[in-house]
Design a protein around this motif. Structure first.
Motif, mmCIF file in Angstrom:
data_model
loop_
_atom_site.group_PDB
_atom_site.id
_atom_site.type_symbol
_atom_site.label_atom_id
_atom_site.label_comp_id
_atom_site.label_asym_id
_atom_site.label_seq_id
_atom_site.Cartn_x
_atom_site.Cartn_y
_atom_site.Cartn_z
ATOM 1 N N GLN A 241 0.827 -1.260 0.100
ATOM 2 C CA GLN A 241 0.280 0.096 0.076
ATOM 3 C C GLN A 241 0.542 1.238 0.103
ATOM 4 O OE1 GLN A 241 -2.131 -0.574 3.709
ATOM 5 N NE2 GLN A 241 -3.718 -1.943 2.835
ATOM 6 N N ILE A 503 -10.092 -1.487 4.743
ATOM 7 C CA ILE A 503 -10.427 -1.093 3.760
ATOM 8 C C ILE A 503 -11.571 0.569 4.852
ATOM 9 C CG2 ILE A 503 -10.151 -2.192 2.332
ATOM 10 C CD1 ILE A 503 -14.085 -1.452 4.307
ATOM 11 N N GLY A 536 -12.160 -1.278 -6.569
ATOM 12 C CA GLY A 536 -11.100 -1.414 -6.145
ATOM 13 C C GLY A 536 -11.645 -2.106 -4.879
ATOM 14 N N LEU A 537 -12.616 -2.211 -4.259
ATOM 15 C CA LEU A 537 -13.709 -2.807 -2.708
ATOM 16 C C LEU A 537 -14.156 -4.116 -3.790
ATOM 17 C CD1 LEU A 537 -13.897 -2.619 0.281
ATOM 18 C CD2 LEU A 537 -16.217 -3.083 -0.958
ATOM 19 N N LEU A 540 -11.833 -6.791 -4.544
ATOM 20 C CA LEU A 540 -10.636 -7.053 -3.434
ATOM 21 C C LEU A 540 -11.051 -8.511 -2.720
ATOM 22 C CD1 LEU A 540 -8.188 -6.813 -1.192
ATOM 23 C CD2 LEU A 540 -9.300 -5.007 -0.012
ATOM 24 N N ARG A 574 -10.776 1.260 -2.502
ATOM 25 C CA ARG A 574 -11.000 0.143 -1.250
ATOM 26 C C ARG A 574 -12.348 0.952 -0.770
ATOM 27 N NH1 ARG A 574 -5.755 -3.015 -0.990
ATOM 28 N NH2 ARG A 574 -5.605 -3.789 -2.734
ATOM 29 N N GLY A 730 -8.597 0.641 -9.460
ATOM 30 C CA GLY A 730 -9.458 1.040 -8.342
ATOM 31 C C GLY A 730 -11.085 2.045 -8.244
#
Length: 779
Positions: A241, A503, A536-537, A540, A574, A730
């Motif tokens: 990250q 997140i 992005g979430l 994920l 995210r 994302g």
């Protein structure tokens, strides 16, 4: 060798403009690829350099105050630790009304050996001089930049009565400060930390874990959560990250440069290959004479290769010299990237590799055409016995019957009566126009971010918060400006299934006053337990719109129904967004008792009327609150990509040069083909002016076909590439904006006009040429 050299010299004199265009286009391609490589290095190597110098940690675990975070040092995968440090979260400011930021104060008596902050200004803490009436503090460089703080400045911190003096600024390999999202790291002496009167919910512990194998990051995070308990961990960040945040928009700019550079290289290779093929057809008699006087096929091939490789070498050398000499003078991140790249070890060989690759690629494109030159027979074959075209098509006859000007009809037939050759010319001309359309699509998308940010997930221009004003005082103050709409919001960090990272769970707006999210799939969240998520979430969690997702906030589970997808530029997409009512309802069921952050409004997003300057509203609100209100502009990703506009202009210029080089080839081929038909055209009564119009219209028709094909394919490619970049970053698909139809029509009109104007003079000369009806005119 002497004969080959004299032929090459004569060839260059006869085709001087085309040779200059090829050299300039190759130079532009080389500069573009070198800048792209420098930007990639600039995007990644600064973080890597700091990580290596500081012996950085791969995982940072933030826990509650009473958690035994030090026990993580016993994990088998952990090689070394930084801390654990006792921490306190505090709000710091230089002066009342000035820029403020949330800090995570870490108490340490000595500079850590693992994840050691690298001092870039000032010094480290000293136990003798920094423990007095004015304690010292060292700031992370990211939060220091946000606050405009430097060594010697005095800070006011919430919970600490004494003012703190900034004694140093340090670089770290951790994820940097982001206003409203992640606090900035700061280091103080343990005595200073003990003087804080912060409550238990603001205190905690932080430990950095350096792993033997970075690939074990996710596994170590899972083990840490299992050992300490999910309810004891407040945040987790990893080296991936931090690296992605450090790369940010520089990597995107490098990708754009690399994409256009490689595309321009392909266009240049096609243009060079087409030029050689056309010149081989134009010089059949010359090649036959060379073979008749003793040149072997291999010598002819080498002669053509040497000529065009020489042009490629000249262009590459010119581009490399300009990039090395002037690259550091370019303002902004491009100049900084070139300056940094020169200090890296790979700079000693990488420019040579890139330059050699350009020459090799162009050389490979010329091999086939040069091989065809080697196969030309030593005795020229008369082409008069071979039909140059079939009978007139029914469309042509009907067009003549409709009294359409013969020049246009014959120009159309001359442009396309050899389908394979015409298709090759159209394809070579279409590639630069396709890339130009993609560049315009990128430019238009950036304009969309700046002119209509509400359509790309950025409806609010300002965010406001206050530690001293209550909600009853704050809301009327925020809405006192005409047209300003305030939406309350709160954010908490949540652990996702698998427990490998955190997140952002955001409550924004209310059911009665919903926030205007940019929903591109599904619908907005209205009912209880409904939410929308960023791409992005969804990636994920491997989830889709319509799924239910589970996340944990301070040990309390939240189960939300994803009813839509929104364009989300924060936190790499995210983010799960719901209404503040839903977040408050979930909190009242038990999150507050578990000690999680309260979902009362932590901030307000301010949506301004279109055209209103955010800076003016910010200054007015700060003045009206007497400095008790902190107002910040919400960052727009387009502001970090201003260099893309300059890059797009430069790339369009390079592509125009490539297009002009290919256009010169097309014009030469058209004039040569029409020269064989001059006697027939004059015999049927066409004047020199009409013959000129035939040649010009043939070139214009080929260019028009290429422009239509290039812009149509460019629109599709631009939308696909921009949305692909949005998905991989994302943000999500749906951000692409096509250029306006008027702009595309202008591109087509300019291309056709340039082609017609460029072919006018050669066509006029050919129309006035006196040709004998002999075999030499048709060979």
């Amino acid at each position: 060798m002497r004969a080959a050299a004299r032929w090459t010299q004569a060839h260059l004199r006869a085709h001087r403009p085309a040779a200059v265009l090829i050299v300039l286009a190759t130079a532009g391609i080389t500069i573009t690829l070198l800048l792209a490589t420098a930007l990639f290095a600039y995007a990644t190597d600064p973080w890597q350099r700091v990580f290596t110098q500081s012996s950085g940690a791969h995982v940072w675990i933030h826990t509650r105050a009473g958690t035994a975070a030090g026990s993580l040092a016993g994990l088998d995968e952990v090689r070394a630790t930084s801390g654990p440090f006792r921490t306190v979260r505090a709000t710091a400011g230089l002066q009342p009304g000035g820029a403020r930021a949330t800090l995570e104060l870490r108490g340490t008596a000595q500079r850590p050996t693992t994840a050691a902050p690298q001092i870039v200004a000032g010094r480290w803490l000293d136990a003798d001089t920094d423990a007095g009436a004015t304690p010292g503090i060292v700031l992370d460089s990211s939060v220091a930049r946000a606050m405009w703080a430097k060594p010697g400045d005095s800070l006011v911190l919430s919970g600490i009565a004494a003012h703190l003096r900034v004694v140093g600024v340090a670089d770290t390999a951790e994820a940097g400060f982001r206003a409203g999202e992640s606090p900035g790291a700061a280091w103080v002496l343990p005595t200073t930390l003990a003087a804080s009167d912060a409550g238990g919910d603001q205190r905690g512990r932080t430990i950095g874990l350096q792993l033997s194998d970075p690939a074990d990051t996710d596994y170590v995070v899972q083990r840490a959560v299992t050992r300490l308990g999910a309810d004891q961990i407040t945040d987790v960040s990893t080296w991936r990250q931090a690296k992605a945040a450090a790369e940010g928009d520089n990597q995107l700019l490098g990708r754009l440069l690399g994409l256009f550079g490689l595309g321009a290289l392909l266009a240049a290779a096609l243009a060079v290959g087409g030029a050689i093929s056309t010149r081989v057809r134009a010089h059949l008699r010359d090649i036959s004479i060379l073979k008749a006087i003793g040149f072997t096929p291999g010598q002819v091939v080498r002669m053509f290769l040497a000529l065009h490789l020489g042009l490629a070498l000249g262009g590459v050398a010119l581009g490399a010299l300009l990039a090395q000499a002037l690259g550091t003078l370019v303002p902004g991140r491009i100049g900084d990237a070139m300056a940094l790249w020169r200090q890296l070890p790979e700079h000693a060989w990488l420019p040579w590799a890139i330059s050699g690759g350009v020459v090799a690629f162009i050389g490979s494109a010329t091999c086939l055409a040069a091989w065809r030159a080697g196969r030309v027979p030593p005795v020229p074959v008369a082409r008069a016995v071979t039909a140059t075209g079939g009978r007139a098509t029914g469309l042509t006859r009907r067009a003549l019957g409709l009294r359409i000007p013969p020049a246009l009809v014959l120009g159309w037939r001359g442009a396309f009566h050899r389908p394979l050759r015409s298709s090759a010319a159209v394809a070579r001309l279409a590639v630069p126009l396709l890339l130009i359309t993609i560049a315009l699509g990128t430019w238009t998308t950036l304009d969309r971010f700046t002119s209509h940010p509400e359509t790309v997930g950025l409806p609010a221009a300002l965010t406001a918060r206050s530690d001293t004003l209550g909600e009853r005082e704050l809301r009327p103050l925020l809405t006192s400006r005409p047209g300003v709409t305030a939406y309350p919001g709160a954010e908490v960090q949540a652990l996702v299934p698998g427990q490998t990272g955190t997140i952002t769970l955001r409550g924004l707006g209310t059911e009665a006053h919903p926030y205007p999210f940019a929903v591109v799939e599904g619908r907005a969240a209205h009912g209880p337990d409904e939410a929308i998520a960023g791409q992005g979430l969804l990636d994920l969690l491997d989830a889709h719109v319509g799924d239910w997702v589970r996340m944990t906030v301070a040990g309390h589970p939240h189960v939300l129904h994803i009813v839509g997808r929104t364009i989300e530029t924060a936190d790499a997409g995210r983010v799960v967004s719901t209404t503040l009512d839903t977040l408050r309802d979930d909190d009242t069921t038990g999150a507050t008792s578990a000690g999680s952050p309260s979902p009362r409004p932590d901030f307000y997003h301010l949506v301004l009327p279109h055209g209103v300057d955010p800076g003016v509203v910010r200054d007015a609100l700060t003045k009206a609150s007497a400095g008790r209100l902190e107002v910040r502009e919400i960052p727009n990703p387009a502001e970090q990509l201003t260099a893309v506009r300059a890059v797009a202009i430069g790339l369009i210029a390079v592509l125009v040069l490539i297009g002009l080089a290919e256009l010169a080839t097309t014009i030469g081929a058209g004039v040569r083909d029409r020269s064989r038909d001059l006697l027939a055209l004059k015999a049927v009564g066409l004047t020199p002016r009409q013959i000129t119009a035939v040649i010009v219209s043939a070139t214009a028709f080929v260019t028009l076909a290429a422009a239509l094909a290039g812009t149509a394919l460019g629109l599709l490619a631009a939308e696909w590439l921009i949305n692909l970049q949005g998905r991989t970053s994302g943000w999500g698909t749906g951000i692409a904006q096509c250029p306006a139809p008027a702009v595309l029509l202008l591109v087509i009109a300019v291309a056709v006009t340039i082609a017609a104007a460029a072919s006018l003079l050669p066509a006029a000369r050919a129309a006035r040429r006196r040709l004998a009806d002999s075999a030499s005119a048709v060979l």
